[in-house]
Structures are given as structure tokens and as C-alpha cells.
Design an enzyme around this catalytic site. Structure first.
Site, short mmCIF file in Angstrom:
data_model
loop_
_atom_site.label_atom_id
_atom_site.label_comp_id
_atom_site.label_asym_id
_atom_site.label_seq_id
_atom_site.Cartn_x
_atom_site.Cartn_y
_atom_site.Cartn_z
N LYS A 188 1.76 31.26 48.11
CA LYS A 188 1.90 29.90 48.66
C LYS A 188 2.39 30.03 50.09
CE LYS A 188 2.72 26.73 44.89
NZ LYS A 188 3.71 25.82 44.28
N ARG A 200 1.50 27.04 36.54
CA ARG A 200 2.29 27.32 37.75
C ARG A 200 3.16 26.14 38.17
NH1 ARG A 200 0.55 30.76 43.14
NH2 ARG A 200 2.55 30.53 44.18
N GLU A 234 17.08 29.53 42.56
CA GLU A 234 15.75 29.89 42.06
C GLU A 234 15.84 30.87 40.88
OE1 GLU A 234 12.90 28.54 42.77
OE2 GLU A 234 13.12 27.63 44.76
N GLU A 256 -2.31 26.83 40.84
CA GLU A 256 -1.47 25.74 40.33
C GLU A 256 -2.25 24.57 39.74
OE1 GLU A 256 2.29 25.04 42.42
OE2 GLU A 256 1.91 22.92 42.14
N HIS A 285 12.14 20.83 41.64
CA HIS A 285 11.69 20.74 43.03
C HIS A 285 11.28 19.35 43.48
CE1 HIS A 285 11.98 25.01 42.83
NE2 HIS A 285 11.47 25.20 44.03
N1 GLY Z 1 7.56 28.43 44.45
C1 GLY Z 1 6.69 27.97 43.46
C2 GLY Z 1 5.39 28.68 43.42
O1 GLY Z 1 5.22 29.70 44.07
O2 GLY Z 1 4.50 28.28 42.72
#
Ligand code: GLY
Length: 351
Positions: free
Chosen positions: A142, A236, A184, A232, A243
Site C-alpha cells: 500500500k 485485508r 499496530e 483489499e 482505522h
Molecule cells: N495497513 C493496512 C494494510 O496494509 O492493508
């Protein structure tokens, strides 16, 4: 040396060993045969490790140019990327050449975005130097920047060619950065690994050997999730636990003062408390989470009004039309997606 392969559309290694920074040149050479490197770092990390990594790259035959930007989330914006493009142009980086991100999440996200877009995509290597970037942002491809309307709204999926994790750098990390990264770490345990959460509950996760093991476990969990859902479309999304509120809070504070890990801590707790009230999380989940957050010095009180949070959520990427996918916990270690119409969001949070 520890090694893990991430089996994404373009597979890559994650390597970990103490002192690995000094081997960065030879290791980059294994995956990239270019002539030039632009080494990107921020004003805090560059003085600590920039010289060492640059030397290692030069010893491996690269011509190295450096780009250093002011440390902080405020720098994660298009104007910094624009300066980065200018540095790429000045250094005349061509398609076979390499970008190296040396630093935390801001450095990795922006460098990755520049790599995804420069000449329609060139190689980049992640060398995370913060706990947060080791366990989360350096893995999975990402990349992106913030705009005033929201965090990470501009970006691309662009996998690195290699991720180099040197646990030695954690020893010089200021305590506030370790605390931030623990946001995290706790998130990862919450969504997928109750055993890891129990280890965190001992309060000893930040002791050097325990920390190294914890980092590797978190990376492995993330690797699995990213392999199963690189772009995603499903699983994911669970990595975004906490968040939705975190991004709204960060935006509310103009990306200053409240760090990402601290915002995630508040987001996880707030949403779990609400889920528990609605019978969507097992009783006792929020208290267990709150206890661990406090143990590692993370905030549990939310000074911003829910109405402001709701406004921020309207821009959230997890929105699908008039619905939003919330990440909730059945129990610690078992996260799931819960779709909610946007108009039910305020009552969900008790407003
Ligand atoms: N930080 C969340 C992801 O990489 O999907």
C-alpha cells in the site's frame, strides 16, 4: 538470517537480521540490476542511518542520490512527492533503477507511491526503521499520500521488491515511537492471534528478544492476509481494525500531535466498546483491550467529539455507496466485517 516470501502478484522476500542495514547494497543487488538509487529518508532517520545505507549501496556498485524531507505525517502530501519527482529527474533515474525507502510509514508510503508512478513504475525496496513500519506499512504494497480531505486518499498498490528488517534499529528508537508501533502490534493480535495477545498481556513484549519475535510474528500474520487478498477486496480490510475512527481523528488533529498508533488505539477501543453494547463483540473484549493498551502507554480516552468522527468517516475508503464496512471483533484474535448503513453509524456509536 530470517526469510519470508510474500507470494503476491510479484513475490518478494522479507529478510531480518541484526546489522542488516550494512548489507543493504548486496541484498538490493540480488533483486535489481540498475545503476542508480535514490535513497529517501526523513530528517530524523537520515542522520542516524542514511550514511550507512548509502555506503552499502555504493559498495554494491550503485550511484546514490539522496532525498531527505522534514520528518512527520504533515510531510506525507503531494507537494513532498512533487519534490521527490524533481529529485528523481535530477538524478536521472531510469526504468531499471531503484528507489529505497529508509524510515517509517510516511517514508515508505510516499517512496512507494513515487516508485509506482515514476516512469509508470520502477523497483523500490523498503527498509523500515520504526516498529510501526516493520509490523505493518512496509509489507503489502500500500503506497500513497494524504490530502486535506482525508488520509491515504491518493495511492496505489505497488509491491516492493524486497523488505529489509534490522531489529537493531529498534534499540535506538525513542520510547514514543515504540508506543506508537504497539498500536499496530496490538491490532494485529486482536484480529488474528489470541496467543500473541496473551503474550502482550504479560507486559513484556517490548523486551529486546520478545520484541524481535513479536515483530516477526506480526509480519507473518500480515503476509498471510496480503497473500490471500492483495488488493483489499475482503480479508485485508480486517487490517483496518480501529482505522476508520483513527483516520478521522488524525484528520481532526491535522495529522499533528496524535500519532497513527495512538489514533488506532483509540479507534479500536471505541469501536469495540460500541460493538459490545450492541452484542456484536463478546462481553469483556473491550476491557481486555483497554488493559493492554494502557499497559503499553497507549491512550484510551478520546478527546474529540463523536460528531467530528462521523464527519471524518464520511470520507473513509471502507465506504461502499451508502454503507460502511466496520471491522469488529467476535472475540480477541477473531475479527470480522460488519456492514452498516451510514445513517446507522451515529446510533451505533451512541449518538
Ligand atoms: N495497513 C493496512 C494494510 O496494509 O492493508
Amino acid at each position: 538470517m530470517k526469510r519470508m516470501v510474500v507470494q503476491t502478484s510479484r513475490p518478494y522476500d522479507i529478510l531480518s537480521e541484526r546489522g542488516l542495514l550494512s548489507q543493504a547494497g548486496d541484498l538490493c543487488r540480488r533483486v535489481n540490476s540498475g545503476q542508480k538509487v535514490l535513497l529517501v529518508s526523513d530528517s530524523q532517520v537520515d542522520p542516524l542511518y542514511g550514511g550507512r545505507v548509502a555506503r552499502a549501496l555504493e559498495e554494491a556498485g550503485y550511484t546514490v542520490a539522496r532525498f531527505v524531507f522534514p520528518a512527520g505525517e504533515e510531510s506525507k502530501r503531494l507537494s513532498t512527492v512533487s519534490d521527490l519527482y524533481a529529485a528523481l529527474a535530477q538524478a536521472r533515474l531510469t526504468r531499471p533503477d531503484l528507489l529505497v525507502a529508509l524510515g517509517g510509514g510516511v517514508t515508505g508510503d510516499m517512496t512507494g507511491f513515487a516508485a509506482a508512478t515514476w516512469l509508470r513504475g520502477i523497483d523500490f525496496v523498503q527498509i523500515p526503521t520504526s516498529l510501526l513500519s516493520m509490523v505493518d506499512s512496509s509489507v503489502g504494497g500500500k503506497t500513497g499520500v494524504d490530502i486535506p480531505e482525508g488520509k491515504n486518499l491518493i495511492g496505489a498498490f505497488w509491491q516492493p521488491r524486497l523488505v529489509l528488517v534490522d531489529p537493531d534499529v529498534l534499540e535506538t528508537l525513542p520510547p514514543a515511537f515504540l508506543t506508537d508501533g504497539m498500536g499496530e502490534v496490538i491490532k494485529t493480535a486482536c484480529i488474528r492471534d489470541e496467543a500473541l495477545f496473551r503474550r502482550l498481556e504479560t507486559g513484556r513484549a517490548l523486551e529486546p528478544d520478545a520484541l524481535e519475535e513479536t515483530v516477526w510474528r506480526c509480519i507473518d500474520i500480515k503476509r498471510g492476509v496480503v497473500e490471500r487478498d492483495e488488493r483489499e477486496s475482503g480479508e485485508r480490510k480486517l487490517l483496518n481494525f480501529g482505522h476508520t475512527l483513527a483516520h478521522a481523528l488524525e484528520r481532526h488533529y491535522h495529522y499533528q500531535g496524535l500519532t497513527h498508533g495512538c489514533a488506532v488505539a483509540l479507534g479500536m477501543l471505541r469501536i469495540t466498546q460500541a460493538a459490545e453494547r450492541h452484542g456484536l463483540s463478546a462481553a469483556g473484549t473491550a476491557v481486555r483491550l483497554e488493559t493492554v493498551l494502557k499497559q503499553y502507554g497507549l491512550p484510551v480516552d478520546d478527546p474529540a467529539a463523536t460528531s467530528l468522527l462521523l464527519e471524518g468517516i464520511a470520507m473513509d475508503k471502507k465506504r461502499t455507496g451508502s454503507d460502511i464496512d466496520l471491522v469488529l471483533l467476535h472475540i480477541i484474535g477473531d475479527a470480522y466485517l460488519h456492514r452498516l448503513p451510514l445513517q446507522e453509524l451515529a446510533p451505533f456509536f451512541g449518538k
